[in-house]
Design a protein around this motif. Sequence first.
Motif, PDB file in Angstrom:
ATOM      1  N   PRO A  72       0.315  -1.270  -0.356  1.00 62.21           N
ATOM      2  CA  PRO A  72       0.035   0.467  -0.051  1.00 62.21           C
ATOM      3  C   PRO A  72       1.159   1.149   0.143  1.00 62.21           C
ATOM      4  O   PRO A  72       0.257   2.728  -0.695  1.00 62.21           O
ATOM      5  CB  PRO A  72      -0.729   0.159   1.179  1.00 62.21           C
ATOM      6  CG  PRO A  72      -0.955  -1.035   1.681  1.00 62.21           C
ATOM      7  CD  PRO A  72       0.312  -2.069   1.185  1.00 62.21           C
ATOM      8  N   GLN A  73       2.235   1.217   0.532  1.00 57.37           N
ATOM      9  CA  GLN A  73       2.790   2.269   0.640  1.00 57.37           C
ATOM     10  C   GLN A  73       3.416   2.980  -0.843  1.00 57.37           C
ATOM     11  O   GLN A  73       4.135   3.899  -1.198  1.00 57.37           O
ATOM     12  CB  GLN A  73       4.492   1.982   0.701  1.00 57.37           C
ATOM     13  CG  GLN A  73       3.780   1.586   2.475  1.00 57.37           C
ATOM     14  CD  GLN A  73       5.361   1.451   3.244  1.00 57.37           C
ATOM     15  OE1 GLN A  73       5.758   0.553   4.137  1.00 57.37           O
ATOM     16  NE2 GLN A  73       5.765   3.194   4.563  1.00 57.37           N
ATOM     17  N   VAL A  74       3.180   1.861  -2.261  1.00 59.16           N
ATOM     18  CA  VAL A  74       3.496   2.161  -3.245  1.00 59.16           C
ATOM     19  C   VAL A  74       1.876   2.227  -3.681  1.00 59.16           C
ATOM     20  O   VAL A  74       2.046   2.401  -5.181  1.00 59.16           O
ATOM     21  CB  VAL A  74       4.566   1.169  -4.114  1.00 59.16           C
ATOM     22  CG1 VAL A  74       5.960   1.658  -3.315  1.00 59.16           C
ATOM     23  CG2 VAL A  74       3.982   0.383  -3.502  1.00 59.16           C
ATOM     24  N   GLY A 125      10.122   4.548  12.323  1.00 59.79           N
ATOM     25  CA  GLY A 125       9.392   5.967  12.000  1.00 59.79           C
ATOM     26  C   GLY A 125       8.759   5.942  10.695  1.00 59.79           C
ATOM     27  O   GLY A 125       8.764   4.107  10.874  1.00 59.79           O
ATOM     28  N   CYS A 126       8.586   6.050   9.888  1.00 59.67           N
ATOM     29  CA  CYS A 126       7.655   5.013   9.025  1.00 59.67           C
ATOM     30  C   CYS A 126       8.322   6.052   7.139  1.00 59.67           C
ATOM     31  O   CYS A 126       7.518   7.331   7.547  1.00 59.67           O
ATOM     32  CB  CYS A 126       5.923   4.944   9.236  1.00 59.67           C
ATOM     33  SG  CYS A 126       5.212   4.698   7.391  1.00 59.67           S
ATOM     34  N   LEU A 127       8.139   5.620   6.603  1.00 56.96           N
ATOM     35  CA  LEU A 127       8.244   6.147   4.882  1.00 56.96           C
ATOM     36  C   LEU A 127       7.572   7.211   4.305  1.00 56.96           C
ATOM     37  O   LEU A 127       7.231   8.109   3.689  1.00 56.96           O
ATOM     38  CB  LEU A 127       9.193   5.260   3.503  1.00 56.96           C
ATOM     39  CG  LEU A 127      10.586   4.133   4.338  1.00 56.96           C
ATOM     40  CD1 LEU A 127      10.520   3.779   3.619  1.00 56.96           C
ATOM     41  CD2 LEU A 127      11.451   5.504   4.123  1.00 56.96           C
ATOM     42  N   SER A 128       6.756   6.501   5.094  1.00 61.80           N
ATOM     43  CA  SER A 128       5.161   7.316   4.411  1.00 61.80           C
ATOM     44  C   SER A 128       4.663   8.045   5.665  1.00 61.80           C
ATOM     45  O   SER A 128       3.524   9.086   5.261  1.00 61.80           O
ATOM     46  CB  SER A 128       3.882   6.411   4.466  1.00 61.80           C
ATOM     47  OG  SER A 128       3.971   5.597   3.322  1.00 61.80           O
ATOM     48  N   GLN A 167       5.327  -5.766  12.701  1.00 59.07           N
ATOM     49  CA  GLN A 167       4.328  -5.837  13.451  1.00 59.07           C
ATOM     50  C   GLN A 167       4.481  -4.371  12.660  1.00 59.07           C
ATOM     51  O   GLN A 167       3.108  -4.855  11.451  1.00 59.07           O
ATOM     52  CB  GLN A 167       4.717  -5.270  14.368  1.00 59.07           C
ATOM     53  CG  GLN A 167       4.954  -6.528  15.581  1.00 59.07           C
ATOM     54  CD  GLN A 167       4.814  -6.342  16.609  1.00 59.07           C
ATOM     55  OE1 GLN A 167       4.012  -5.675  17.120  1.00 59.07           O
ATOM     56  NE2 GLN A 167       6.117  -6.547  17.747  1.00 59.07           N
ATOM     57  N   HIS A 168       5.618  -3.456  12.043  1.00 63.10           N
ATOM     58  CA  HIS A 168       4.974  -2.193  11.307  1.00 63.10           C
ATOM     59  C   HIS A 168       4.720  -2.447  10.087  1.00 63.10           C
ATOM     60  O   HIS A 168       3.615  -2.174   9.429  1.00 63.10           O
ATOM     61  CB  HIS A 168       6.281  -2.168  11.459  1.00 63.10           C
ATOM     62  CG  HIS A 168       5.610  -0.455  11.328  1.00 63.10           C
ATOM     63  ND1 HIS A 168       6.653   0.404  11.757  1.00 63.10           N
ATOM     64  CD2 HIS A 168       5.862  -0.352   9.367  1.00 63.10           C
ATOM     65  CE1 HIS A 168       6.871   1.883  10.664  1.00 63.10           C
ATOM     66  NE2 HIS A 168       6.312   1.623   9.084  1.00 63.10           N
ATOM     67  N   GLU A 169       4.474  -4.038   9.736  1.00 63.67           N
ATOM     68  CA  GLU A 169       4.512  -3.854   8.227  1.00 63.67           C
ATOM     69  C   GLU A 169       3.081  -4.543   7.884  1.00 63.67           C
ATOM     70  O   GLU A 169       2.665  -4.219   6.984  1.00 63.67           O
ATOM     71  CB  GLU A 169       5.803  -4.722   6.933  1.00 63.67           C
ATOM     72  CG  GLU A 169       7.318  -3.813   6.884  1.00 63.67           C
ATOM     73  CD  GLU A 169       7.044  -2.518   6.626  1.00 63.67           C
ATOM     74  OE1 GLU A 169       6.356  -2.229   5.817  1.00 63.67           O
ATOM     75  OE2 GLU A 169       7.918  -1.884   6.916  1.00 63.67           O
ATOM     76  N   ASP A 171       0.947  -4.092   9.963  1.00 61.95           N
ATOM     77  CA  ASP A 171      -0.032  -3.289  10.263  1.00 61.95           C
ATOM     78  C   ASP A 171      -0.504  -2.617   9.177  1.00 61.95           C
ATOM     79  O   ASP A 171      -1.319  -2.016   9.086  1.00 61.95           O
ATOM     80  CB  ASP A 171       0.333  -2.060  11.550  1.00 61.95           C
ATOM     81  CG  ASP A 171       0.170  -3.401  12.597  1.00 61.95           C
ATOM     82  OD1 ASP A 171      -0.137  -3.785  12.892  1.00 61.95           O
ATOM     83  OD2 ASP A 171       1.288  -2.121  13.993  1.00 61.95           O
ATOM     84  N   HIS A 172       0.577  -2.324   8.024  1.00 63.25           N
ATOM     85  CA  HIS A 172       0.061  -1.414   7.200  1.00 63.25           C
ATOM     86  C   HIS A 172      -1.233  -1.790   6.400  1.00 63.25           C
ATOM     87  O   HIS A 172      -1.863  -1.672   5.535  1.00 63.25           O
ATOM     88  CB  HIS A 172       1.579  -1.148   6.127  1.00 63.25           C
ATOM     89  CG  HIS A 172       2.410   0.244   6.673  1.00 63.25           C
ATOM     90  ND1 HIS A 172       1.861   1.365   6.472  1.00 63.25           N
ATOM     91  CD2 HIS A 172       3.691  -0.045   6.738  1.00 63.25           C
ATOM     92  CE1 HIS A 172       3.317   1.673   6.380  1.00 63.25           C
ATOM     93  NE2 HIS A 172       3.524   1.151   6.758  1.00 63.25           N
ATOM     94  N   LEU A 173      -1.185  -3.618   6.002  1.00 58.94           N
ATOM     95  CA  LEU A 173      -1.583  -4.050   5.268  1.00 58.94           C
ATOM     96  C   LEU A 173      -3.110  -4.206   5.961  1.00 58.94           C
ATOM     97  O   LEU A 173      -3.804  -4.366   5.587  1.00 58.94           O
ATOM     98  CB  LEU A 173      -1.564  -5.531   5.639  1.00 58.94           C
ATOM     99  CG  LEU A 173       0.232  -5.969   4.359  1.00 58.94           C
ATOM    100  CD1 LEU A 173       0.992  -6.860   4.368  1.00 58.94           C
ATOM    101  CD2 LEU A 173       0.193  -4.874   3.374  1.00 58.94           C
TER     102      LEU A 173
HETATM  103 ZN    ZN Z   1       5.428   2.456   7.355  1.00 58.31          ZN
END
Ligand code: ZN
Length: 221
Positions: A72-74, A125-128, A167-169, A171-173
């Motif tokens: 989803p980040q792309v 942190g997060c690239l988004s 967990q972070h990745e 969670d994005h989904l």
């Molecule tokens: Zn992220």
Amino acid sequence: MSTPRHRPPLAEQVEELLATDGPLPIVAAGDPVLRRPAEPFDGQLDPALLARFVAALRRTMHAAPGVGLAAPQVGVALRIAVVEDPAPVPEEVRRARGRTPQPFRVLVNPGYEPVGEARAAFFEGCLSVPGWQAVVARPARVRLTGSDEHGRAVDEVFSGWPARIVQHETDHLDGVLYVDRAEPRSLSSNQAVAERWNQPTPEEAARALGFDLPKRVPSPK
Ligand code: ZN
């Protein structure tokens, strides 16, 4: 501008994204694609297209640079993410955060559940969400299930920094950003983290900014 009524099928969308060889543009917070649960991967991309997409995610993660990137980040609403962490940190930081190197891997349809009660709190942190970091208390160990890019089942326990990354990745989904789980008073610019909060643990930041950390639970040796 009006919203197009029909979104292109995912395969078509991915083909369009892959029209150039460079890193893919990263979607920033505020885009609804980061807030919707992504569609389970079920062959929407054929194996060749999936392989090209995974390679592009990896390229984009390296270029950012980051240690994980979710589809989803792309802008692609599929339950696929990549992770990889060479962990180039001092030994003291490695020990405090459990930041052991994590080889490249692809998470397809991942899910996780905590293993045990221990929680670990660190700046994340997060690239988004460029430019900012905040302290997130997360389960210190999780059991990750799902599959890899070849459809092989994954059922593995992660601890330390790799547990935080998966967990972070994942969670994005589910449409969850780390800020949803973060301690609001810990919010710090990248510059503030670099100048003030680069200690191995966020204890000084907690005292100075006024937020609580989870109680220490002895980690199993
Ligand atoms: Zn992220």
